[in-house]
Design a protein around this motif. Structure first.
Motif, mmCIF file in Angstrom:
data_model
loop_
_atom_site.group_PDB
_atom_site.id
_atom_site.type_symbol
_atom_site.label_atom_id
_atom_site.label_comp_id
_atom_site.label_asym_id
_atom_site.label_seq_id
_atom_site.Cartn_x
_atom_site.Cartn_y
_atom_site.Cartn_z
ATOM 1 N N SER A 80 0.861 -1.181 0.000
ATOM 2 C CA SER A 80 0.000 0.000 0.000
ATOM 3 C C SER A 80 0.899 1.233 0.000
ATOM 4 O O SER A 80 2.098 1.141 0.256
ATOM 5 N N THR A 81 0.333 2.366 -0.274
ATOM 6 C CA THR A 81 1.134 3.590 -0.321
ATOM 7 C C THR A 81 1.686 3.961 1.050
ATOM 8 O O THR A 81 2.615 4.756 1.145
ATOM 9 N N THR A 82 1.158 3.354 2.106
ATOM 10 C CA THR A 82 1.689 3.595 3.449
ATOM 11 C C THR A 82 2.853 2.676 3.780
ATOM 12 O O THR A 82 3.487 2.831 4.811
ATOM 13 N N ARG A 90 -8.270 -3.378 -0.782
ATOM 14 C CA ARG A 90 -7.357 -2.637 -1.666
ATOM 15 C C ARG A 90 -6.839 -3.558 -2.786
ATOM 16 O O ARG A 90 -6.733 -3.149 -3.933
ATOM 17 N N ARG A 94 -7.542 -3.133 -6.745
ATOM 18 C CA ARG A 94 -6.458 -3.133 -7.726
ATOM 19 C C ARG A 94 -6.754 -4.117 -8.857
ATOM 20 O O ARG A 94 -6.547 -3.818 -10.028
ATOM 21 N N ARG A 121 -2.016 3.505 -8.751
ATOM 22 C CA ARG A 121 -2.241 4.839 -8.187
ATOM 23 C C ARG A 121 -3.675 4.983 -7.680
ATOM 24 O O ARG A 121 -3.916 5.469 -6.583
ATOM 25 N N GLY A 124 -4.338 2.825 -4.539
ATOM 26 C CA GLY A 124 -3.552 3.130 -3.342
ATOM 27 C C GLY A 124 -2.471 2.102 -3.074
ATOM 28 O O GLY A 124 -2.126 1.833 -1.930
ATOM 29 N N THR A 125 -1.952 1.506 -4.146
ATOM 30 C CA THR A 125 -0.879 0.526 -4.013
ATOM 31 C C THR A 125 0.296 0.967 -4.876
ATOM 32 O O THR A 125 0.190 1.910 -5.658
ATOM 33 N N ARG A 126 1.405 0.252 -4.741
ATOM 34 C CA ARG A 126 2.573 0.507 -5.595
ATOM 35 C C ARG A 126 3.404 -0.762 -5.669
ATOM 36 O O ARG A 126 3.346 -1.614 -4.782
#
Length: 135
Positions: A80-82, A90, A94, A121, A124-126
């Motif tokens: 996740s982006t965190t 999430r 995706r 994006r 909320g993942t990468r």
């Protein structure tokens, strides 16, 4: 954050496709046995929906832990982006966004400053490179 290169992510995608074909092949056996019991016009759409759900379950379960087998091989992790592993919601988001937006997302990744896919994006993942451990 070290984003894997686009050629590396596409190579991972090819490997992922080979693994997914095997999973879907095995998962289709029970459904194929039930096809004679269904009306003729329902068989194909229901089979496609079933395989879409199986693929979604496969990716969601593995992405919750951060990696599929192909991602482990290519040393790519989803987070996740965190920074932690994505939640089930999430990961599912995706998957659905990737199904809908993949061609656009691929072009997006070529021109985005961070080289991330559009579906990542929006979900909320990468994708990040995994540094090999030295033992």
């Amino acid at each position: 954050m070290n984003t894997p290169s686009l050629p590396r992510r596409l190579a991972c995608l090819v490997y992922e496709a080979m693994l997914l074909v095997a999973v879907l092949f095995v998962a289709s056996f029970p459904f194929v046995a039930l096809l004679p019991l269904l009306p003729e016009t329902w068989g194909r759409p229901l089979m496609q929906l079933f395989l879409l759900v199986v693929a979604g379950a496969y990716f969601t379960l593995f992405w919750r832990r951060g990696q599929t087998l192909a991602m482990k091989t290519w040393r790519i992790r989803i987070e996740s982006t965190t920074g932690g592993p994505p939640t089930t919601a999430r990961a599912l988001k995706r998957y659905l966004l990737a199904c809908l937006l993949f061609p656009v997302s691929l072009v997006w990744a070529m021109f985005a400053a961070d080289r991330q896919f559009l579906h990542d994006r929006l979900a909320g993942t990468r994708l990040v490179s995994v540094v090999p451990s030295t033992r």
